[in-house]
Design a protein around this motif. Structure first.
Motif, mmCIF file in Angstrom:
data_model
loop_
_atom_site.group_PDB
_atom_site.id
_atom_site.type_symbol
_atom_site.label_atom_id
_atom_site.label_comp_id
_atom_site.label_asym_id
_atom_site.label_seq_id
_atom_site.Cartn_x
_atom_site.Cartn_y
_atom_site.Cartn_z
ATOM 1 N N ALA A 5 27.814 43.267 54.121
ATOM 2 C CA ALA A 5 27.082 42.098 53.632
ATOM 3 C C ALA A 5 25.805 42.488 52.899
ATOM 4 C CB ALA A 5 26.764 41.176 54.806
ATOM 5 N N THR A 6 25.108 43.508 53.391
ATOM 6 C CA THR A 6 23.883 43.960 52.720
ATOM 7 C C THR A 6 24.193 44.449 51.321
ATOM 8 O OG1 THR A 6 22.850 44.561 54.821
ATOM 9 C CG2 THR A 6 21.970 45.593 52.830
ATOM 10 N N GLN A 7 25.270 45.245 51.197
ATOM 11 C CA GLN A 7 25.659 45.759 49.888
ATOM 12 C C GLN A 7 26.098 44.622 48.970
ATOM 13 O OE1 GLN A 7 24.955 48.947 49.938
ATOM 14 N NE2 GLN A 7 25.187 49.036 47.725
ATOM 15 N N PHE A 8 26.723 43.604 49.538
ATOM 16 C CA PHE A 8 27.164 42.445 48.762
ATOM 17 C C PHE A 8 25.963 41.731 48.155
ATOM 18 C CE2 PHE A 8 29.059 38.005 48.759
ATOM 19 C CZ PHE A 8 29.952 38.252 47.724
ATOM 20 N N GLU A 9 24.898 41.567 48.920
ATOM 21 C CA GLU A 9 23.704 40.901 48.400
ATOM 22 C C GLU A 9 23.028 41.756 47.330
ATOM 23 O OE1 GLU A 9 22.971 37.756 48.886
ATOM 24 O OE2 GLU A 9 24.827 37.772 50.066
ATOM 25 N N LYS A 10 23.044 43.063 47.509
ATOM 26 C CA LYS A 10 22.502 43.940 46.468
ATOM 27 C C LYS A 10 23.324 43.825 45.191
ATOM 28 C CE LYS A 10 20.445 47.427 49.528
ATOM 29 N NZ LYS A 10 20.496 48.848 49.987
ATOM 30 N N ALA A 11 24.642 43.687 45.344
ATOM 31 C CA ALA A 11 25.504 43.509 44.170
ATOM 32 C C ALA A 11 25.199 42.200 43.458
ATOM 33 C CB ALA A 11 26.972 43.565 44.591
ATOM 34 N N ARG A 12 24.945 41.152 44.214
ATOM 35 C CA ARG A 12 24.563 39.862 43.608
ATOM 36 C C ARG A 12 23.301 40.033 42.750
ATOM 37 N NH1 ARG A 12 26.878 35.111 45.722
ATOM 38 N NH2 ARG A 12 27.748 35.265 47.830
ATOM 39 N N ALA A 13 22.327 40.754 43.297
ATOM 40 C CA ALA A 13 21.086 40.972 42.555
ATOM 41 C C ALA A 13 21.340 41.775 41.283
ATOM 42 C CB ALA A 13 20.067 41.681 43.447
ATOM 43 N N SER A 14 22.227 42.764 41.371
ATOM 44 C CA SER A 14 22.557 43.560 40.190
ATOM 45 C C SER A 14 23.285 42.728 39.142
ATOM 46 C CB SER A 14 23.412 44.765 40.592
ATOM 47 O OG SER A 14 22.684 45.652 41.404
ATOM 48 N N LEU A 15 24.140 41.814 39.571
ATOM 49 C CA LEU A 15 24.819 40.925 38.628
ATOM 50 C C LEU A 15 23.825 40.026 37.906
ATOM 51 C CD1 LEU A 15 27.984 39.899 40.700
ATOM 52 C CD2 LEU A 15 27.928 41.382 38.685
ATOM 53 N N ALA A 16 22.824 39.544 38.631
ATOM 54 C CA ALA A 16 21.795 38.715 37.999
ATOM 55 C C ALA A 16 21.063 39.512 36.925
ATOM 56 C CB ALA A 16 20.816 38.198 39.054
ATOM 57 N N LEU A 17 20.765 40.780 37.216
ATOM 58 C CA LEU A 17 20.117 41.633 36.230
ATOM 59 C C LEU A 17 21.021 41.862 35.027
ATOM 60 C CD1 LEU A 17 18.534 44.370 38.535
ATOM 61 C CD2 LEU A 17 17.304 42.611 37.244
ATOM 62 N N GLY A 77 31.138 39.897 36.041
ATOM 63 C CA GLY A 77 29.815 39.298 36.132
ATOM 64 C C GLY A 77 29.609 38.357 37.286
ATOM 65 N N GLN A 78 30.628 38.186 38.144
ATOM 66 C CA GLN A 78 30.519 37.229 39.246
ATOM 67 C C GLN A 78 31.020 37.847 40.547
ATOM 68 O OE1 GLN A 78 29.085 34.286 38.610
ATOM 69 N NE2 GLN A 78 29.023 34.726 36.398
ATOM 70 N N THR A 79 30.605 37.246 41.645
ATOM 71 C CA THR A 79 31.277 37.508 42.916
ATOM 72 C C THR A 79 32.451 36.551 43.029
ATOM 73 O OG1 THR A 79 29.799 35.983 44.073
ATOM 74 C CG2 THR A 79 29.163 38.311 44.032
ATOM 75 N N LEU A 80 33.393 36.874 43.909
ATOM 76 C CA LEU A 80 34.586 36.037 44.047
ATOM 77 C C LEU A 80 34.440 35.099 45.237
ATOM 78 C CD1 LEU A 80 37.432 38.605 43.295
ATOM 79 C CD2 LEU A 80 36.219 37.067 41.734
ATOM 80 N N ASP A 81 34.845 33.866 45.032
ATOM 81 C CA ASP A 81 34.724 32.840 46.063
ATOM 82 C C ASP A 81 35.936 32.916 46.987
ATOM 83 O OD1 ASP A 81 33.952 30.710 47.580
ATOM 84 O OD2 ASP A 81 34.570 29.180 46.129
ATOM 85 N N ARG A 82 35.880 33.887 47.894
ATOM 86 C CA ARG A 82 36.947 34.069 48.877
ATOM 87 C C ARG A 82 36.340 34.804 50.075
ATOM 88 N NH1 ARG A 82 40.788 38.711 46.127
ATOM 89 N NH2 ARG A 82 40.768 37.246 44.377
#
Length: 484
Positions: free
Chosen positions: A336-348, A359-364
């Motif tokens: 989960a921590t890595q997932f949130e870091k990935a979200r931040a990287s996608l925003a960048l 460019g997105q996370t998957l809704d699953r």
């Protein structure tokens, strides 16, 4: 404790009822507390594993110290024979260990099977490895011998991206030269390592190999422990600094394999399709969660558009799914921590560049990130300046090769890099100018047990593998005779 993807019969046991134990002094031991292990492909709990108290860690270190004289006294052939039996165990339980790796780490099952295969190959290589005594002088004035003896008890700390493979590639070279070991796997990926420890309990003599579980708070006690003679750590640069500090008061021997921000420089004569295939393979392997994977791609303006198009086509074809699905080519990020870091990287990526694919996370359920390719990125962006440990990769344009080399080197990291081109001599010359531990030409991320691997700058200290790696597990002893 159920997963949306049921394990195949090759696992050989019911994961929901499997009891995991630590290995201390040849005994299977409960932990002080239990820790839940999640399947990153579903974010659901799949197992409960033990975590050690500091007292249990002390017991493991004491067991390793007691076992050290007897293990070091064995001939190297006897130790090698035991390591070959360890490799036999890996062969016998290949599929189960691969499935456990996928369930805890998330990587596609084909890649997890590769991890086990590499573990077998590395174990057998070091089982046959010999560090010979060297005669430095033998003349009328004297005789000088350079001997190598075990450093003692090794504290090994492994991360979550290659949990089993990294455990074996530390264990085998350490044991062949006569050391004993206390191993601490990552709190989020202990399953395959604990299962392996149980399987080799009757193969490796008691106390020679000990495995303790961790709830995330044991590392400092291990690295500062006065009974540990050497620490072999693989993980982030941030944590590596803390490990180095903890080892300081007792002057422990230390090997650090840390983070990387690997650049790939594509030359103007590169075969675009072939190069794109190689770049895509080693940019997104293991979900982009590899210290030495390609993270920054520098392409000349003359072929920039064609290369971006070829990369985009291949990136869009990566099948995202649960690792146990044989069709999956890109699994989830590990936690989960890595997932949130990935979200931040996608925003960048959206803010500082142009997202070409993904460019997105998957809704699953689970921690899924689309394989993402970004072009025209602001080079001052943290997306470029920092290590991106997710399937998010950037393509940067250059007009002058010297400028591209300078930009590739403009980083505190120095783990690996690669050069891609048709003129091999030119590519080798460029590779020689890159400030890294390893420069590959027309490939990337090839690790073999006979070739040293390590970083410079803030990517590490010392090296794994090959003679240099083995010598990291020994102390030098000189015997110097003066002839009358």
């Amino acid at each position: 404790m159920t997963s949306l993807i049921a394990p195949t019969p090759g696992l050989g046991f019911d994961l929901a009822t499997k009891k995991y134990s630590q290995l201390i002094d040849g005994r299977l031991v409960d932990g002080a507390i239990d820790v839940a292990v999640l399947d990153p492909g579903t974010a659901e709990q799949v197992a409960t594993t033990p975590a050690a108290s500091t007292e249990q860690l002390d017991e493991a270190v004491a067991a390793a110290r007691r076992a050290l004289p007897g293990w070091a006294a064995l001939s190297v052939g006897e130790r090698g024979a035991i390591l070959h039996r360890v490799a036999d165990v890996l062969v016998e339980h290949h599929e189960a260990l691969a499935q456990l790796t996928t369930l805890e780490q998330g990587k596609p099952i084909a890649q997890a099977r590769d991890d086990v295969s590499w573990s077998i190959d590395f174990t057998r290589y070091f089982a046959d490895y010999r560090l010979e005594t060297e005669v430095l002088r033998d003349d009328e004035n004297g005789y000088v011998e350079l001997r190598k003896r075990p450093v003692g008890v090794v504290g090994a700390i492994t991360p979550w991206n290659f949990p089993l493979f990294q455990a074996l590639y530390k264990l085998a070279p350490a044991l062949i030269v006569g050391n004993t070991m206390v191993l601490k796997p990552s709190p989020t990926t202990p399953l395959a390592t604990l299962h392996f420890a149980e399987l080799v309990r009757d193969v490796i003599p008691a106390g020679v190999f000990n495995v303790v579980g961790d709830a995330g708070d044991l590392g400092a006690h291990l690295t500062s422990h006065p009974g540990i003679n050497k620490v072999s750590f693989t993980g982030s640069t941030v944590t590596g600094r803390r490990v180095m500090e903890a080892c300081g008061p007792t002057l422990k021997r230390l090997t650090l394999e840390l983070g990387g921000n690997d650049a790939a420089i594509v030359l103007d004569d590169a075969d675009i399709e072939k190069t794109a295939e190689g770049l895509c393979t080693w940019a997104y392997a293991n979900g982009g969660q590899v210290c030495v994977s390609i993270k920054r791609i520098y392409a000349p303006s003359s072929i920039y558009e064609q290369l971006v198009e070829a990369l985009a086509r291949r990136t869009s074809e990566l099948t995202v799914g649960h690792g146990l699905d044989e069709q999956t080519r890109l699994g989830p990020v590990q936690n989960a921590t890595q997932f949130e870091k990935a979200r931040a990287s996608l925003a960048l990526a959206h803010e500082h560049g142009t997202v070409v694919v993904g460019g997105q996370t998957l809704d699953r359920p689970g921690y899924y990130v689309e394989p993402t390719l970004v072009r025209d990125v602001d080079e001052d962006s943290p997306l470029i300046r920092e290590e991106t440990f997710a399937p998010i990769r950037s393509v940067l344009r250059y007009d002058d090769l010297d400028d591209a080399i300078a930009r590739a080197n403009d980083t505190p990291y120095g783990l690996g890099a690669s050069v891609w081109g048709s003129d091999i001599e030119r590519a080798i010359t460029v590779a020689g100018r890159l400030e890294v531990g390893t420069s590959w030409v027309n490939h990337h991320f090839q690790l073999t047990p006979d070739v040293p691997f390590g970083g410079i700058k803030q990517s590490g200290l010392g090296a794994e593998f090959g003679r240099i790696g083995v010598e990291g597990f020994v102390d030098v002893h000189v015997v110097n005779l003066k002839r009358s």
